[in-house]
Enzyme design. Structure first.
Site, PDB file in Angstrom:
ATOM      1  CD  GLU A 106      13.740  12.600   1.472  1.00 15.62           C
ATOM      2  OE1 GLU A 106      13.680  11.404   1.139  1.00 15.62           O
ATOM      3  OE2 GLU A 106      13.113  13.495   0.886  1.00 15.62           O
ATOM      4  CB  CYS A 119      18.055  22.176   0.274  1.00 12.80           C
ATOM      5  SG  CYS A 119      16.339  22.473   0.675  1.00 12.80           S
ATOM      6  CB  CYS A 126       5.753  20.389   7.471  1.00  9.75           C
ATOM      7  SG  CYS A 126       5.556  22.182   7.577  1.00  9.75           S
ATOM      8  CB  CYS A 130       1.632  24.593   2.112  1.00  8.40           C
ATOM      9  SG  CYS A 130       2.212  25.811   3.325  1.00  8.40           S
ATOM     10  CB  CYS A 133       4.090  21.558   0.365  1.00 10.29           C
ATOM     11  SG  CYS A 133       5.658  21.019   1.065  1.00 10.29           S
ATOM     12  N   GLY A 175       9.882  20.970   6.802  1.00 10.74           N
ATOM     13  CA  GLY A 175       9.519  21.687   8.022  1.00 10.74           C
ATOM     14  C   GLY A 175       9.445  23.191   7.886  1.00 10.74           C
ATOM     15  CD  GLU A 176       7.874  28.172   8.823  1.00  9.65           C
ATOM     16  OE1 GLU A 176       7.554  28.145   7.625  1.00  9.65           O
ATOM     17  OE2 GLU A 176       8.693  28.997   9.288  1.00  9.65           O
ATOM     18  CB  SER A 207      12.591  29.488   3.172  1.00 10.55           C
ATOM     19  OG  SER A 207      11.379  29.631   2.475  1.00 10.55           O
ATOM     20  CB  SER A 229       6.653  30.380   1.235  1.00 11.50           C
ATOM     21  OG  SER A 229       7.882  29.699   1.244  1.00 11.50           O
ATOM     22  CG  LEU A 230       3.658  36.550  -1.478  1.00 10.14           C
ATOM     23  CD1 LEU A 230       3.382  37.110  -0.096  1.00 10.14           C
ATOM     24  CD2 LEU A 230       4.163  37.653  -2.410  1.00 10.14           C
ATOM     25  CG  ASN A 306       9.212  20.836  -8.389  1.00 13.10           C
ATOM     26  OD1 ASN A 306       9.621  20.811  -9.543  1.00 13.10           O
ATOM     27  ND2 ASN A 306       9.723  21.637  -7.471  1.00 13.10           N
ATOM     28  CB  CYS A 349      10.819  23.402  -4.311  1.00 11.33           C
ATOM     29  SG  CYS A 349      12.238  24.402  -4.603  1.00 11.33           S
TER      30      CYS A 349
HETATM   31  N1  SAH Z   1       8.248  25.930   5.412  1.00 13.63           N
HETATM   32  C1  SAH Z   1       9.188  26.853   4.843  1.00 13.63           C
HETATM   33  C2  SAH Z   1      10.391  26.130   4.298  1.00 13.63           C
HETATM   34  C3  SAH Z   1      10.116  25.260   3.071  1.00 13.63           C
HETATM   35  S1  SAH Z   1      10.955  25.971   1.764  1.00 13.63           S
HETATM   36  C4  SAH Z   1       8.487  27.704   3.802  1.00 13.63           C
HETATM   37  O1  SAH Z   1       7.315  27.471   3.545  1.00 13.63           O
HETATM   38  O2  SAH Z   1       9.089  28.647   3.308  1.00 13.63           O
HETATM   39  C5  SAH Z   1      10.356  25.129   0.409  1.00 13.63           C
HETATM   40  C6  SAH Z   1       9.811  26.057  -0.660  1.00 13.63           C
HETATM   41  O3  SAH Z   1       9.277  25.241  -1.706  1.00 13.63           O
HETATM   42  C7  SAH Z   1       8.678  26.909  -0.134  1.00 13.63           C
HETATM   43  O4  SAH Z   1       8.633  28.144  -0.795  1.00 13.63           O
HETATM   44  C8  SAH Z   1       7.497  26.070  -0.548  1.00 13.63           C
HETATM   45  O5  SAH Z   1       6.310  26.819  -0.562  1.00 13.63           O
HETATM   46  C9  SAH Z   1       7.915  25.575  -1.910  1.00 13.63           C
HETATM   47  N2  SAH Z   1       7.189  24.391  -2.339  1.00 13.63           N
HETATM   48  C10 SAH Z   1       6.506  23.506  -1.588  1.00 13.63           C
HETATM   49  N3  SAH Z   1       5.952  22.557  -2.359  1.00 13.63           N
HETATM   50  C11 SAH Z   1       6.279  22.836  -3.627  1.00 13.63           C
HETATM   51  C12 SAH Z   1       6.037  22.193  -4.874  1.00 13.63           C
HETATM   52  N4  SAH Z   1       5.336  21.076  -4.946  1.00 13.63           N
HETATM   53  N5  SAH Z   1       6.554  22.759  -5.980  1.00 13.63           N
HETATM   54  C13 SAH Z   1       7.301  23.874  -5.894  1.00 13.63           C
HETATM   55  N6  SAH Z   1       7.576  24.513  -4.757  1.00 13.63           N
HETATM   56  C14 SAH Z   1       7.075  24.005  -3.619  1.00 13.63           C
END
Ligand code: SAH
Length: 375
Positions: A106, A119, A126, A130, A133, A175-176, A207, A229-230, A306, A349
Site C-alpha cells: 500500500e 507515504c 514487516c 512492534c 503496529c 516495512g522497515e 523512518s 520511531s522512538l 491509530n 500510520c
Molecule cells: N518501520 C519504520 C517505518 C514505518 S513508519 C519505522 O518504524 O519507523 C510508520 C510510523 O508509524 C512509525 O513511527 C510507527 O512506529 C508508527 N506507527 C505504527 N503503528 C502505529 C499506530 N497504530 N498508530 C500510530 N502510529 C503507528
C-alpha cells in the site's frame, strides 16, 4: 472502494530480463558501461522514462538503433499497477499495488495546503514486531525491489495527474526501510535525481525503528532526512513496544542519531512518538523525553495511536497529548502533533496491511503464544 484496470505487463514479464527501474543513475551508468556505452546514456534514459513517460525503447530516438534493439531484447520497464484505490473524506488516497509475486503493498497520498506527501512502502509486510503496529501483524514476505519502490512514486504521480504534484516522500509505509538498505537507497537517489522527480533531500524522509548499523551506513551513503520511531524513553518499555531495541538499545540508537546529525550544521532528527494511553504518556515520560532529546538536535512528532482490530492499546486523550506537547515545547524541543489522515480508509500510520503471504510464519507463532496463555 474502486477497482482499476489490471496492470498491463507487470505480471507477465520475462524474469530473465532486467527492469531498468531497478537502477539509479549510477547503476544505469554502470549498466551502460558494461555494454560499451558512454555514461550519458544513463541521463538520456532517465529523461525518457521519468520526464517523457516513455516506456517503449523503440521511441527513444536519441539511442542508437542497435542499443534500442538490445534493450528491447534484454530489458523492460514496468511500474507496479494500482489495483485498488480508496479516497478518504479528507482527500487522502490509498492505493494497493500489485507486485510480481502476487502480494499487494500500500501507498498513501496525503494532500495538504501547498504540498502533497507520498507515504511509500519498502517491504511486503514487516519482520519487526512492534506491538502497536498492524503491518507487524501481517508478518513478512520479502523486500521490495528498487523498481517496486520508485514504481510507487511513478504510479501515484501518473494517477494523480499533472495538477497534483508529489512534493514530499516519506518512507513510512509498510516495512522497515533500513532492512532493505540497497534498494531503498537506490530508490531515494532516484527520487532526488534532477532528471526524475528532483526532490530535495529535505523532502525525502526515511523512518527507522532503529537499525543502528544501517543508520551509520545511511549517514555515509545517502543524505536524506532521518526520522526515528522512538516511542519510549527507557529500554525496559522500548524493548516491549519496539523489540529491535533489545538488539540496539537506546544508548546506541542515540549515538547513531548524533552521528547522523553531524552531516550538516543545522540538521535535526525527527523523533516519532506514538501516544499510548497509560503506557508512555506520563509526565515522567515527558521529562525523560526532554532529557533524551537534549542530547541530539531534535524535533518531536507526537503520533496519536491509530487503533486496529485485535489490539488492546488505546490512544492518549487529547488533553494528555496537548499537555505533553506544551511541556516539550516549553523545554525548547520543537514538538508537533501529527494530524491523523485517512483513518476512514485505514490509511493512517500503522494501519497499512496490503495483502501479505507471511513467509515468517509469525501468525503460527502468535497462535501458539495465544493458546499457551489460554491454557
Ligand atoms: N518501520 C519504520 C517505518 C514505518 S513508519 C519505522 O518504524 O519507523 C510508520 C510510523 O508509524 C512509525 O513511527 C510507527 O512506529 C508508527 N506507527 C505504527 N503503528 C502505529 C499506530 N497504530 N498508530 C500510530 N502510529 C503507528
Amino acid at each position: 472502494m474502486k477497482s482499476v484496470p489490471e496492470p498491463a505487463n507487470f505480471m507477465q514479464v520475462n524474469p530473465d530480463r532486467i527492469n531498468l527501474l531497478d537502477y539509479d543513475r549510477k547503476g544505469l551508468a554502470a549498466f551502460f558501461a558494461g555494454l560499451g556505452e558512454k555514461p550519458f546514456r544513463a541521463t538520456q534514459l532517465l529523461k525518457w522514462i521519468y520526464q517523457e513517460g516513455v516506456e517503449d525503447f523503440g521511441l527513444m530516438t536519441n539511442l542508437s538503433k542497435s542499443l534500442r534493439a538490445y534493450l528491447n531484447e534484454h530489458c523492460y520497464i514496468a511500474i507496479p499497477g494500482i489495483v485498488v484505490e480508496q479516497i478518504a473524506g479528507d482527500g487522502t488516497r490509498k492505493w494497493a499495488l500489485q507486485t510480481s509475486c502476487g502480494n499487494r503493498v500500500e501507498t498513501v497520498f496525503i494532500p495538504e495546503e501547498g504540498r502533497g506527501t507520498l507515504c511509500v512502502s519498502s517491504q511486503i509486510g514487516c519482520a519487526l514486531a512492534c506491538t502497536f503496529c498492524s503491518t507487524a501483524r501481517q508478518g513478512f514476505n520479502r523486500n521490495l525491489t528498487t523498481a517496486e519502490i520508485i514504481g510507487q512514486v511513478i504510479a501515484a504521480q501518473q494517477r494523480l495527474g499533472p495538477e497534483k504534484k508529489i512534493t514530499n516522500v516519506v518512507m513510512m509505509g509498510m516495512g522497515e526501510p533500513l532492512l532493505n538498505f540497497d534498494n531503498v537507497v537506490a530508490a531515494m537517489n532516484l527520487m532526488m535525481d534532477d532528471f526524475t522527480f528532483g526532490l530535495s533531500k529535505r523532502r525525502v524522509t526515511i523512518s527507522t525503528s532503529g537499525v543502528v548499523p544501517a543508520m551509520y551506513r545511511l549517514t555515509q551513503a545517502c543524505d536524506v532526512s532521518l526520522a526515528v520511531s522512538l516511542h519510549a524513553v527507557n529500554d525496559e518499555l522500548r524493548d516491549q513496544l519496539v523489540p529491535i531495541n533489545k538488539k540496539y538499545p537506546l544508548k546506541e540508537l542515540m549515538e547513531a542519531c548524533r552521528d547522523n546529525a553531524k552531516l550538516a550544521p543545522r540538521r535535526t532528527i525527527t523523533f516519532e512518538y506514538v501516544m499510548l494511553d497509560g503506557i508512555n504518556d506520563s509526565m515522567e515520560d515527558a521529562r525523560g523525553l526532554i532529557k533524551l532529546l537534549k542530547t541530539v538536535p531534535s524535533k518531536l512528532n507526537l503520533i496519536p495511536f491509530n487503533p486496529f482490530p485485535g489490539n488492546a492499546y488505546r490512544c492518549s486523550s487529547s488533553e494528555t497529548i496537548n499537555r505533553f506537547k506544551t511541556v516539550l515545547n516549553d523545554a525548547g524541543i520543537v514538538t508537533t502533533v501529527r494530524k491523523t489522515r485517512g483513518e476512514d480508509i485505514d490509511a493512517a500510520c500503522g494501519q497499512l496491511v496490503g495483502q501479505v503471504e507471511d513467509k515468517s510464519r509469525r501468525h503460527l507463532k502468535l497462535k501458539t503464544v495465544g493458546s499457551e496463555r489460554a491454557a
